[in-house]
Design a protein around this motif. Sequence first.
Motif, PDB file in Angstrom:
ATOM      1  N   LEU A   1       0.855  -1.184   0.000  1.00  0.00           N
ATOM      2  CA  LEU A   1       0.000   0.000   0.000  1.00  0.00           C
ATOM      3  C   LEU A   1       0.891   1.233   0.000  1.00  0.00           C
ATOM      4  O   LEU A   1       1.772   1.369   0.846  1.00  0.00           O
ATOM      5  CB  LEU A   1      -0.902   0.018   1.233  1.00  0.00           C
TER       6      LEU A   1
ATOM      7  N   ALA B   1      -0.326   5.746   1.881  1.00  0.00           N
ATOM      8  CA  ALA B   1      -1.209   5.467   3.005  1.00  0.00           C
ATOM      9  C   ALA B   1      -0.782   6.208   4.267  1.00  0.00           C
ATOM     10  O   ALA B   1      -1.595   6.399   5.164  1.00  0.00           O
ATOM     11  CB  ALA B   1      -1.243   3.969   3.283  1.00  0.00           C
TER      12      ALA B   1
ATOM     13  N   GLU C   1      -7.392  -3.698   9.803  1.00  0.00           N
ATOM     14  CA  GLU C   1      -8.024  -3.506   8.498  1.00  0.00           C
ATOM     15  C   GLU C   1      -7.634  -4.619   7.531  1.00  0.00           C
ATOM     16  O   GLU C   1      -8.477  -5.175   6.835  1.00  0.00           O
ATOM     17  CB  GLU C   1      -7.651  -2.144   7.914  1.00  0.00           C
ATOM     18  N   GLY C   2      -6.365  -4.955   7.488  1.00  0.00           N
ATOM     19  CA  GLY C   2      -5.898  -6.015   6.592  1.00  0.00           C
ATOM     20  C   GLY C   2      -6.449  -7.373   6.966  1.00  0.00           C
ATOM     21  O   GLY C   2      -6.689  -8.217   6.091  1.00  0.00           O
TER      22      GLY C   2
ATOM     23  N   TYR D   1      -9.629  -9.272   5.313  1.00  0.00           N
ATOM     24  CA  TYR D   1      -9.605  -9.896   3.988  1.00  0.00           C
ATOM     25  C   TYR D   1      -8.933 -11.258   3.961  1.00  0.00           C
ATOM     26  O   TYR D   1      -8.965 -11.940   2.950  1.00  0.00           O
ATOM     27  CB  TYR D   1      -8.942  -8.945   2.983  1.00  0.00           C
TER      28      TYR D   1
ATOM     29  N   ALA E   1      -7.581  -8.157  -0.369  1.00  0.00           N
ATOM     30  CA  ALA E   1      -7.110  -6.935   0.282  1.00  0.00           C
ATOM     31  C   ALA E   1      -6.734  -5.878  -0.743  1.00  0.00           C
ATOM     32  O   ALA E   1      -7.091  -4.704  -0.599  1.00  0.00           O
ATOM     33  CB  ALA E   1      -5.915  -7.244   1.188  1.00  0.00           C
TER      34      ALA E   1
ATOM     35  N   MET F   1      -8.693  -2.416  -0.741  1.00  0.00           N
ATOM     36  CA  MET F   1      -7.983  -1.273  -0.159  1.00  0.00           C
ATOM     37  C   MET F   1      -7.504  -0.264  -1.198  1.00  0.00           C
ATOM     38  O   MET F   1      -7.264   0.896  -0.862  1.00  0.00           O
ATOM     39  CB  MET F   1      -6.836  -1.761   0.706  1.00  0.00           C
TER      40      MET F   1
ATOM     41  N   ARG G   1      -9.039   3.441  -1.439  1.00  0.00           N
ATOM     42  CA  ARG G   1      -9.675   3.871  -0.191  1.00  0.00           C
ATOM     43  C   ARG G   1      -8.845   4.946   0.482  1.00  0.00           C
ATOM     44  O   ARG G   1      -7.686   5.157   0.174  1.00  0.00           O
ATOM     45  CB  ARG G   1      -9.831   2.675   0.749  1.00  0.00           C
TER      46      ARG G   1
ATOM     47  N   PHE H   1      -7.090   6.470   3.899  1.00  0.00           N
ATOM     48  CA  PHE H   1      -6.540   6.136   5.204  1.00  0.00           C
ATOM     49  C   PHE H   1      -5.821   7.371   5.711  1.00  0.00           C
ATOM     50  O   PHE H   1      -4.888   7.842   5.078  1.00  0.00           O
ATOM     51  CB  PHE H   1      -5.573   4.940   5.115  1.00  0.00           C
TER      52      PHE H   1
ATOM     53  N   GLY I   1      -3.040   0.309  -3.781  1.00  0.00           N
ATOM     54  CA  GLY I   1      -2.644  -1.041  -3.384  1.00  0.00           C
ATOM     55  C   GLY I   1      -2.290  -1.890  -4.583  1.00  0.00           C
ATOM     56  O   GLY I   1      -3.038  -1.942  -5.553  1.00  0.00           O
TER      57      GLY I   1
END
Length: 166
Positions: free
Chosen positions: A69, A72, A94-95, A98, A135, A139, A142, A144, A151
């Motif tokens: 990622l 982030a 969060e990870g 998934y 994931a 992600m 998104r 953060f 990602g």
Amino acid sequence: MWVDLAIYIYFFESEILLSICSFGKGEEIGVLPSLNLSKRVYSSMRSSRLLCRRLILQPQGVPTKVVCLTQALNVDDLRDDEEYEDIVGDMRQEGGKYGALVNVAIPRPNPSGEPSPGVGKVFLEYTDVEGAKKAQAAMNGRKFGGNQVIGVLYLENKFALREYEG
């Protein structure tokens, strides 16, 4: 006049093609999903008098359990130990939605101020490829901490060797 771009941003093929088609020529280059697309983008950029220093190919068809990622994190947040631990916890939580996580790696800035590879990136290693794919899909794009996350799947051998650049 040639301009040497050092901007490495990850794009989907549709985003690259949209950029090239909409504006005539692309101005940024990053991880490209295929060699064919790489050649088309490079050709387009050369004809617009922009020279790309480096094309990075996103490995397609290569199963990987690691997601990278980018964009982030705020690098300053990584300097503070408490803030760093909070970020690791947030990313693990969060990870973990998934798939089962094996490892969460978040490179920190070098205390001496020298450049440190991968600072600002988050690496999520899953027990299986399916978790990593879920994931990455969920992600990517998104937000953060106010930043839009990009990602991509990351090569396992590079992750294992702690090669966090590229």
